[in-house]
Design a protein around this motif. Structure first.
Motif, mmCIF file in Angstrom:
data_model
loop_
_atom_site.group_PDB
_atom_site.id
_atom_site.type_symbol
_atom_site.label_atom_id
_atom_site.label_comp_id
_atom_site.label_asym_id
_atom_site.label_seq_id
_atom_site.Cartn_x
_atom_site.Cartn_y
_atom_site.Cartn_z
ATOM 1 N N TRP A 76 -5.111 -16.660 -80.822
ATOM 2 C CA TRP A 76 -4.381 -17.168 -82.046
ATOM 3 C C TRP A 76 -4.527 -18.626 -81.881
ATOM 4 C CZ3 TRP A 76 -2.334 -14.875 -77.710
ATOM 5 C CH2 TRP A 76 -1.332 -15.903 -77.056
ATOM 6 N N GLN A 77 -4.357 -19.377 -83.152
ATOM 7 C CA GLN A 77 -4.141 -20.872 -83.105
ATOM 8 C C GLN A 77 -2.853 -21.099 -83.319
ATOM 9 O OE1 GLN A 77 -6.491 -23.060 -82.469
ATOM 10 N NE2 GLN A 77 -8.014 -21.446 -81.909
ATOM 11 N N VAL A 78 -2.160 -22.172 -82.818
ATOM 12 C CA VAL A 78 -0.785 -22.309 -83.184
ATOM 13 C C VAL A 78 -0.772 -23.218 -84.377
ATOM 14 C CG1 VAL A 78 1.284 -24.181 -82.417
ATOM 15 C CG2 VAL A 78 -0.045 -23.013 -80.776
ATOM 16 N N PRO A 79 0.195 -22.749 -85.630
ATOM 17 C CA PRO A 79 -0.218 -23.139 -87.131
ATOM 18 C C PRO A 79 0.536 -24.462 -87.193
ATOM 19 C CG PRO A 79 1.534 -21.476 -86.738
ATOM 20 C CD PRO A 79 0.942 -21.512 -85.483
ATOM 21 N N GLN A 80 0.143 -25.390 -88.046
ATOM 22 C CA GLN A 80 0.737 -26.713 -88.152
ATOM 23 C C GLN A 80 1.651 -26.866 -89.154
ATOM 24 O OE1 GLN A 80 -2.193 -29.862 -88.448
ATOM 25 N NE2 GLN A 80 -3.874 -28.183 -88.154
ATOM 26 N N GLY A 81 2.001 -25.618 -89.917
ATOM 27 C CA GLY A 81 2.965 -25.380 -90.823
ATOM 28 C C GLY A 81 2.817 -23.918 -91.449
ATOM 29 N N GLY A 82 3.736 -23.911 -92.456
ATOM 30 C CA GLY A 82 3.889 -22.501 -93.074
ATOM 31 C C GLY A 82 4.581 -21.441 -92.310
ATOM 32 N N PHE A 83 4.309 -20.227 -92.510
ATOM 33 C CA PHE A 83 5.026 -19.081 -91.912
ATOM 34 C C PHE A 83 4.224 -18.275 -90.719
ATOM 35 C CE2 PHE A 83 7.533 -18.496 -96.079
ATOM 36 C CZ PHE A 83 8.499 -19.540 -95.765
ATOM 37 N N TYR A 84 2.800 -18.464 -90.828
ATOM 38 C CA TYR A 84 2.137 -17.510 -90.124
ATOM 39 C C TYR A 84 1.268 -17.575 -88.749
ATOM 40 C CZ TYR A 84 3.221 -15.873 -95.075
ATOM 41 O OH TYR A 84 3.749 -15.636 -96.147
ATOM 42 N N ILE A 85 1.156 -16.839 -88.131
ATOM 43 C CA ILE A 85 0.146 -16.812 -87.020
ATOM 44 C C ILE A 85 -0.785 -15.723 -87.464
ATOM 45 C CG2 ILE A 85 -0.111 -16.608 -84.637
ATOM 46 C CD1 ILE A 85 2.877 -17.708 -84.121
ATOM 47 N N TRP A 86 -2.211 -16.182 -87.154
ATOM 48 C CA TRP A 86 -2.916 -15.082 -87.504
ATOM 49 C C TRP A 86 -3.661 -14.746 -86.227
ATOM 50 C CZ3 TRP A 86 -4.274 -11.886 -91.185
ATOM 51 C CH2 TRP A 86 -5.249 -11.580 -91.591
ATOM 52 N N LEU A 87 -3.065 -13.454 -85.812
ATOM 53 C CA LEU A 87 -3.256 -12.722 -84.263
ATOM 54 C C LEU A 87 -4.637 -11.903 -84.475
ATOM 55 C CD1 LEU A 87 -1.692 -12.963 -81.707
ATOM 56 C CD2 LEU A 87 -0.933 -10.428 -82.475
ATOM 57 N N ARG A 88 -5.701 -12.350 -83.585
ATOM 58 C CA ARG A 88 -6.767 -11.729 -83.612
ATOM 59 C C ARG A 88 -6.705 -11.086 -81.893
ATOM 60 N NH1 ARG A 88 -11.760 -11.409 -81.260
ATOM 61 N NH2 ARG A 88 -13.457 -10.805 -82.680
ATOM 62 N N LEU A 89 -6.924 -9.676 -82.315
ATOM 63 C CA LEU A 89 -6.966 -8.622 -81.276
ATOM 64 C C LEU A 89 -8.155 -8.744 -80.473
ATOM 65 C CD1 LEU A 89 -5.032 -5.567 -82.709
ATOM 66 C CD2 LEU A 89 -4.096 -7.550 -81.629
ATOM 67 N N LYS A 90 -8.077 -8.701 -79.310
ATOM 68 C CA LYS A 90 -9.491 -8.862 -78.364
ATOM 69 C C LYS A 90 -10.262 -7.557 -78.490
ATOM 70 C CE LYS A 90 -8.112 -12.549 -75.355
ATOM 71 N NZ LYS A 90 -7.815 -13.027 -73.935
ATOM 72 N N ARG A 91 -9.645 -6.380 -78.765
ATOM 73 C CA ARG A 91 -10.124 -5.271 -78.927
ATOM 74 C C ARG A 91 -9.643 -4.582 -80.045
ATOM 75 N NH1 ARG A 91 -9.840 -1.793 -73.374
ATOM 76 N NH2 ARG A 91 -11.072 -0.512 -74.654
ATOM 77 N N ALA A 92 -10.740 -4.013 -80.703
ATOM 78 C CA ALA A 92 -10.262 -3.341 -82.049
ATOM 79 C C ALA A 92 -9.649 -2.003 -81.727
ATOM 80 C CB ALA A 92 -11.934 -2.966 -82.763
#
Length: 492
Positions: A418-434
């Motif tokens: 994930w990337q630490v967001p600079q604002g807003g509400f959301y963290i876009w979490l990418r799973l390493k395995r499907a």
């Protein structure tokens, strides 16, 4: 002649018989005929019906068919058997006369023009009202952050000052549009009150644009993934959603240019500031590139800036509308994400002829936003209380972001990126395995956790979750992320 006279004496028709060749069964034709006689008053209450033998002979039917019809009428409460009087009319109530099979509502539902939400989105909408559920994906401010007391003070101060609770003019209450115009200058946007339309939020702005200025079948370019893929607002107007890829700076300009050249598109819809669902902030350079492409291609832009004021570390670049020198950008703003979703106040800014058209469409759909909400919104925007509120919200979201990121570092370091967001509400979490995203959604729900899986924003996505740190209580946020990590480990 004697037979016809006898039929008249008995009250039987001389010019009607059931049609044995019709699609409708004979007994139902008789039911309909007798109902009509009762409804018209020809056969009033307490009137005896002709003898069954006479009716059967007059209509050329078997007595068994007639008995079936009479039993149907008895079951509906319109006739009854009375000792010494035979069968008599017992009721002429309209509700009984009109009774019968109910409309086939399921077929109406299936044939409705507006597409249904996906099963997952319907589940999310259903369970969000359950207080026992931890809402880990909800894109709203926590109830703890809503300004109840300040809003009460504003409404209390209106005592004796209310001058209008009727419908406002098509574009919205002028004092509110004047306040929005002044506020937009702090965002670098010059817009007169005549260029502003008050709406109930950014979603209504999208609906008005799709209904008011776009033709059916138009192509809409937008980031992929995008919040719009979880809605049917454009699809219901027969629009085609054309996804454009993103990178860490936002929508990719070369992909945008290629899409415009390959397919006829009517509009670019974009959320450049703290994008939903990825949280990406489009860089200043990228904004200039996007504007240059759209100016060259004469491609209008619908900019959704619902999160623009929710920066957490430092202010983001000015909105695209602030760069607009050619009237290319329609700009949608809202108080739903920053102040209160229940206020239902937002705005759309654009060239005056476009705003006039959208205002006309809006008047055909809801006849204007709530007068009371407009008054409250004007009071919020006219004074520095809104800026003070924003500062408080940013501080709270900063703390919540830290809690979420620390929990992710503790329990997801080997499960996701994930990337630490600079604002807003959301963290876009990418799973390493499907994994099976729908199964994960269901198992989390069974544990009392409501997720927003990535596939509702891009149906091909089985790797992402939209994690919101804005809604759940701080202690629930940590708890839900821990439980989610355990569910993921179990599945792997």
């Amino acid at each position: 002649m004697g037979g016809e006279a006898n039929r008249v004496k008995l009250g039987l028709p001389t010019d009607w018989k059931p049609d044995k060749q019709a699609d409708q069964p004979v007994y139902l034709q008789i039911v309909a005929y007798i109902k009509e006689k009762i409804a018209s008053g020809d056969w009033p209450v307490y009137r005896s019906l002709p003898p069954q033998r006479a009716m059967a002979e007059a209509w050329g039917i078997n007595r068994s068919t007639l008995i079936t019809a009479l039993d149907e009428l008895k079951a509906e409460g319109l006739i009854e058997s009375v000792v010494g009087s035979g069968t008599v009319v017992s009721n002429n109530t309209w509700s009984l006369l009109s009774s019968g099979e109910p409309p086939d509502w399921p077929s109406y539902v299936r044939l409705g023009e507006h597409p249904s939400n996906t099963e997952t989105v319907q589940d999310i909408n259903r369970f969000e009202s359950d207080p026992a559920i931890i809402r880990l994906g909800t894109g709203e401010l926590s109830p703890r952050l809503l300004p109840y007391r300040e809003t009460e003070d504003i409404l209390a101060a209106l005592r004796g000052k209310l001058s209008n609770l009727g419908y406002s003019e098509p574009k919205g209450w002028l004092p509110l549009r004047e306040a929005v115009s002044a506020y937009l200058k702090t965002r670098g946007i010059e817009a007169s009150p005549g260029q502003i339309l008050v709406v109930s939020g950014a979603l209504q702005a999208l609906q008005l644009v799709s209904q008011g200025i776009l033709r059916q079948g138009s192509g809409i370019l937008l980031e992929r993934p995008s919040y719009l893929y979880s809605l049917s607002v454009f699809q219901s107007a027969r629009m085609r959603l054309l996804g454009v890829s993103m990178d860490e700076q936002g929508i990719r300009p070369e992909a945008l240019a290629r899409q415009k050249q390959l397919r006829e598109a009517a509009l670019l819809y974009t959320i450049p500031s703290f994008h939903n669902p990825t949280g990406i902030l489009m860089s200043a350079e990228r904004r200039r590139q996007v504007m240059a492409i759209c100016e060259r291609e004469r491609l209008p832009i619908l900019e959704d800036d619902a999160y623009g004021e929710l920066w957490l570390d430092e202010p983001g670049p000015p909105p695209l509308k602030a760069l607009d020198q050619k009237g290319l950008v329609l700009y949608a703003g809202s108080l739903s994400k920053t102040l209160s979703p229940g206020l239902r106040i937002g705005w759309i800014v654009g060239p005056e002829p476009v705003i006039e058209r959208l205002a006309d469409v809006k008047m055909q759909t809801d006849y204007g936003a709530s007068a009371l909400s407009q008054i409250a919104a004007k009071e919020w925007l006219e004074h520095d209380r809104y800026l003070r509120h924003l500062a408080m919200i940013r501080a709270s979201l900063r703390e919540r972001r830290a809690i979420a990121c620390q929990a992710l570092e503790r329990w997801f370091f080997d499960l996701a990126e994930w990337q630490v967001p600079q604002g807003g509400f959301y963290i876009w979490l990418r799973l390493k395995r499907a994994t099976s995203a729908r199964s994960l959604f269901s198992r989390a729900l069974a544990k009392g956790i409501l997720l927003n899986p990535g596939y509702i924003y891009d149906h091909t996505d089985a790797r992402h979750l939209r994690i919101s740190y804005s809604y759940a209580a701080e202690e629930e946020l940590e708890e839900a992320l821990f439980v989610l990590s355990q569910l993921l480990r179990d599945s792997l």
